[in-house]
Design a protein around this motif. Structure first.
Motif, mmCIF file in Angstrom:
data_model
loop_
_atom_site.group_PDB
_atom_site.id
_atom_site.type_symbol
_atom_site.label_atom_id
_atom_site.label_comp_id
_atom_site.label_asym_id
_atom_site.label_seq_id
_atom_site.Cartn_x
_atom_site.Cartn_y
_atom_site.Cartn_z
ATOM 1 N N TYR A 190 71.736 -42.619 17.706
ATOM 2 C CA TYR A 190 71.040 -43.021 16.488
ATOM 3 C C TYR A 190 70.597 -44.476 16.607
ATOM 4 O O TYR A 190 69.611 -44.882 16.025
ATOM 5 C CB TYR A 190 71.923 -42.804 15.257
ATOM 6 N N GLU B 256 69.312 -42.224 10.017
ATOM 7 C CA GLU B 256 69.850 -41.272 9.041
ATOM 8 C C GLU B 256 68.773 -40.873 8.033
ATOM 9 O O GLU B 256 68.626 -39.702 7.705
ATOM 10 C CB GLU B 256 71.047 -41.876 8.294
ATOM 11 N N GLU C 141 72.871 -36.886 4.766
ATOM 12 C CA GLU C 141 72.226 -37.856 5.654
ATOM 13 C C GLU C 141 71.723 -39.057 4.841
ATOM 14 O O GLU C 141 71.810 -40.195 5.295
ATOM 15 C CB GLU C 141 71.075 -37.229 6.450
ATOM 16 N N HIS D 46 74.689 -41.107 4.394
ATOM 17 C CA HIS D 46 75.022 -41.869 5.599
ATOM 18 C C HIS D 46 74.156 -43.122 5.698
ATOM 19 O O HIS D 46 74.635 -44.196 6.043
ATOM 20 C CB HIS D 46 74.819 -41.014 6.864
HETATM 21 FE FE LIG Z 1 74.359 -38.396 9.604
#
Ligand SMILES: [Fe+2]
Ligand SMILES: [Fe+2]
Lengths: 331, 94, 266
Positions: free
Chosen positions: A2, A59, A89, A92
């Motif tokens: 990420y 995210e 998400e 997050h």
């Molecule tokens: Fe996530």
């Protein structure tokens, strides 16, 4: 991952650390957590802002490829599960922006950088979700790859980041499992469903491997970030772990990993596998992936078209406060 | 850039009579909306919780300590739990 | 054991099951289509906190749909499921009110529609908790907890945005003016409602009007918004399957997979 290819702001190897910097490094080496008000080298702070910000951006941009199928989810239950997943998400993103904010940067500043292309998000979210099995593949592979990286980050040296990771990891396991459960249904379903499942794996396999970033065993940035414990494993370690875990899962589904060179290597106790096309990876980072324009465009549109909403609520809050103050003054 | 919504620290007391705990932060234009947002973000609206919202700038912190709070947001939807999905044992750990 | 007895005792399953089916679809289809519209915001809301809140609302509405349409399918007794009803009926068989099928518009429209519907939904569910049908009362009690929060949140947002900036005020007024002529359908009733009323399963929708008016009046006043002078009941028909053009597109999207792959299970 990420956060891909995070450039480190640390000192060059061999450069001497000041006594303060040495004491800081000693704390990290002793496994202590660094908290927002602790002294920290400016390079550590900057690198973290870059990494956590990129992670947060991933995210929220990551909501889009899956959100793409919410209105087309094939049962009410799948629809609810997908909404809950995409919502997580967003959560997050929120936790991570909050962690970044403890380093003295605001969420709006970070968003501004995302919107103007000065900060990146993970390459993976620039790939399209073209059939329903993609929603399975994303949960299984993309969340699966993310988990590989996020589990060790629960032990990262920066307290707020580590704590955000703990909460996120708890939610991620549901994400991967719901994805795999879709894949099972598809792989065991009709011929058409099985074809969708194989197509999804074919398209998402290499982009998933790219998530870990190019080999960084020799990278100076990587070495500094590992010394600071904001990076825990090398990209190759994680990629290997991911392949070793995922191949048997694909076999269980009766799907074929699109890699003819894939073979178990007894000696290393893991699979040998083909590298993804790193040219493609760098092109995607440069903005030339299949969906870069749509993804960033959607985020910018949400932000700009929502400005009146945020400002309207601010205006009300200001008025309400003024009214309260006037009332207090009158009493 | 227009004015940013201020940051709030959120503290939640669960159903079991424990003290309020810091669970995280969020943005909101004022205290009432911070409470609503906290419900949506950090409790998924589970009944019986009490929420405190404090402007982050109003918090006076002591010298740094190394112990941070961890908190499980309550879950009301069964499918949020990994065990909702039957993954055959043969697949291995997931 | 008790299942048959329980069904006997529940007026929902006695006699007028055709009307009961219709009536349940009117609620379940409305929560489904509104849930669909709200879910379109996922990933596109003006701020993360709102994105998460809207997803909660969508989740609640989809959950209600599963209960209402599940019960409708049971009452119908033709072996269909909630998913069959949601995914295998065409627009003319849908019984949702037109208000909920209108495109999501801007956040002003979404918030205002949410509020206008929540105020009605809250009143309806409150009354349904006293239904002679234990099954209806049970679902209503579960849904009411969530809808109370929807109403609290949407009222609050209408007030804040109405009395916020000039721009937010303008947008909220525009949304209200646009949606107002669709609101009357919430209180419109026919023989289906008479049958439900007669069996003490549900109040006639017209009975909910006063409470709705009062709630709306309160909130609009505080929001400094002008209650439209136009008629409330211009756009009827959704409850009997005569929809706007928008519903067809909603269904085309929503039902695509089960329609394209009728033999598949998901
Ligand atoms: Fe996530
Ligand atoms: Fe995830």
């Amino acid at each position: 991952m990420y956060a891909q290819m995070v450039t480190s702001e640390g000192k060059a190897p061999g450069e001497d650390l000041s006594p303060e910097e040495q004491a800081f490094q000693d704390r990290i080496d002793a496994g202590e957590r660094i908290e927002p008000r602790d002294w920290m080298p400016e390079g550590y702070r900057k690198t973290l802002v870059r990494q956590i910000g990129q992670h947060a951006h991933s995210e929220i941009v990551g909501q889009l490829p899956e959100g793409n199928w919410i209105t087309r989810a094939p049962t009410l239950e799948r629809k609810a599960i997908l909404i809950a997943k995409v919502q997580d998400e967003a959560g997050h993103g929120l936790y991570l922006y909050s962690a970044a904010e403890t380093l003295g940067v605001s969420r709006d500043e970070l968003l501004e950088k995302l919107h103007t292309g000065r900060m990146k998000y993970s390459s993976i979210f620039n790939y399209p979700t073209l059939n329903w099995a993609d929603i399975g593949a994303v949960g299984w592979l993309v969340d699966g790859a993310a988990i590989m990286n996020q589990v060790p980050l629960q032990r990262t040296s920066y307290g707020p980041y580590a704590r955000a990771m703990v909460r996120i990891c708890k939610e991620e396991s549901f994400h991967q499992r719901q994805g795999y459960s879709i894949m099972m249904k598809m792989a065991q379903g009709t011929a058409a469903q099985k074809a969708m499942a194989q197509d999804a794996l074919d398209r998402f396999w290499y982009p998933s491997l790219m998530m870990f970033g190019p080999s960084d065993a020799e990278s100076v940035h990587s070495a500094q970030n590992m010394a600071w414990k904001i990076k825990i494993n090398t990209n190759d370690e994680l990629r290997q772990k991911f392949v070793d875990q995922t191949v048997p899962q694909a076999e269980f589904l009766g799907l074929t990993v699109p890699d003819e060179t894939l073979a178990w290597n007894d000696e290393k106790g893991g699979y040998d596998f083909a590298e993804p096309d790193w040219e493609e990876f760098f092109e995607v980072l440069r903005g030339n992936g299949p969906c870069n324009e749509e993804r960033l465009g959607a985020r910018v549109a949400a932000w700009e078209e929502g400005a009146w909403f945020r400002d309207g609520l601010s205006a009300y809050a200001d008025k309400a406060e003024a009214r309260r103050n006037a009332q207090v003054a009158a009493e | 850039m227009k004015k940013q919504w201020p940051l709030w620290e959120i503290f939640i007391r669960g159903q079991h009579g424990m003290n309020h705990r810091h669970v995280g932060s969020l943005h909101a234009p004022d205290a009432e909306m911070a409470i609503n947002h906290a419900r949506d973000v950090y409790t998924r609206r589970k009944e019986g919780v009490s929420i405190w919202a404090v402007r982050s700038t109003d918090i006076t912190a002591s010298a740094p300590s190394e112990k941070g709070p961890l908190f499980d947001p309550a879950e009301t939807k069964v499918y949020r739990h990994p065990t909702f999905f039957d993954i055959p044992d043969d697949v291995g750990h997931m | 054991m008790a299942l048959d007895e329980e069904l006997q005792a529940d007026p929902l399953f006695a006699g007028q099951s055709g009307a009961a089916f219709e009536w349940l679809c009117r609620i379940g289809d409305s929560t489904l289509i509104l849930g669909h519209r709200v879910s379109e915001w996922c990933g596109h809301a003006p701020v993360l906190e709102e994105d998460i809140a809207l997803a909660n609302t969508a989740l609640d509405l989809i959950g209600h749909t599963q209960m209402w349409l599940g019960l409708a399918a049971e009452v119908e007794g033709q072996g269909r499921s909630a998913d069959d009803l949601a995914y295998r009926r065409d627009a003319m068989a849908f019984r949702n009110i037109k208000l909920v099928e209108l495109p999501k518009g801007d956040m002003g429209l979404t918030v205002m529609r949410g509020f206008l519907f929540d105020a009605f939904h809250f009143e309806l569910l409150t009354r349904l908790t006293a239904s002679k049908s234990p099954r209806v009362a049970e679902i209503a009690a579960k849904a009411l907890k969530e809808v109370s929060y929807h109403l609290e949140r949407s009222s609050d947002l209408v007030v804040r945005l109405g009395d916020g900036s000039a721009e937010s005020h303008r947008r909220m007024q525009a949304a209200l003016d646009h949606l107002w002529p669709y609101c009357g359908e919430m209180f419109w009733g026919d023989a289906v409602d008479d049958a439900m009323d007669a069996a003490d399963i549900a109040p006639h929708p017209a009975e909910l009007r006063d409470a709705w008016d009062a709630a709306v009046q309160d909130v609009l006043g505080e929001a400094t918004l002008q209650r439209p002078e136009t008629r409330l009941d211009v756009h009827l028909g959704g409850k009997t399957g005569r929809h706007t053009e928008h519903l067809g597109y909603v269904l085309a999207e929503m039902q695509f997979l089960p329609r394209a792959y009728p033999d598949a299970s998901w």
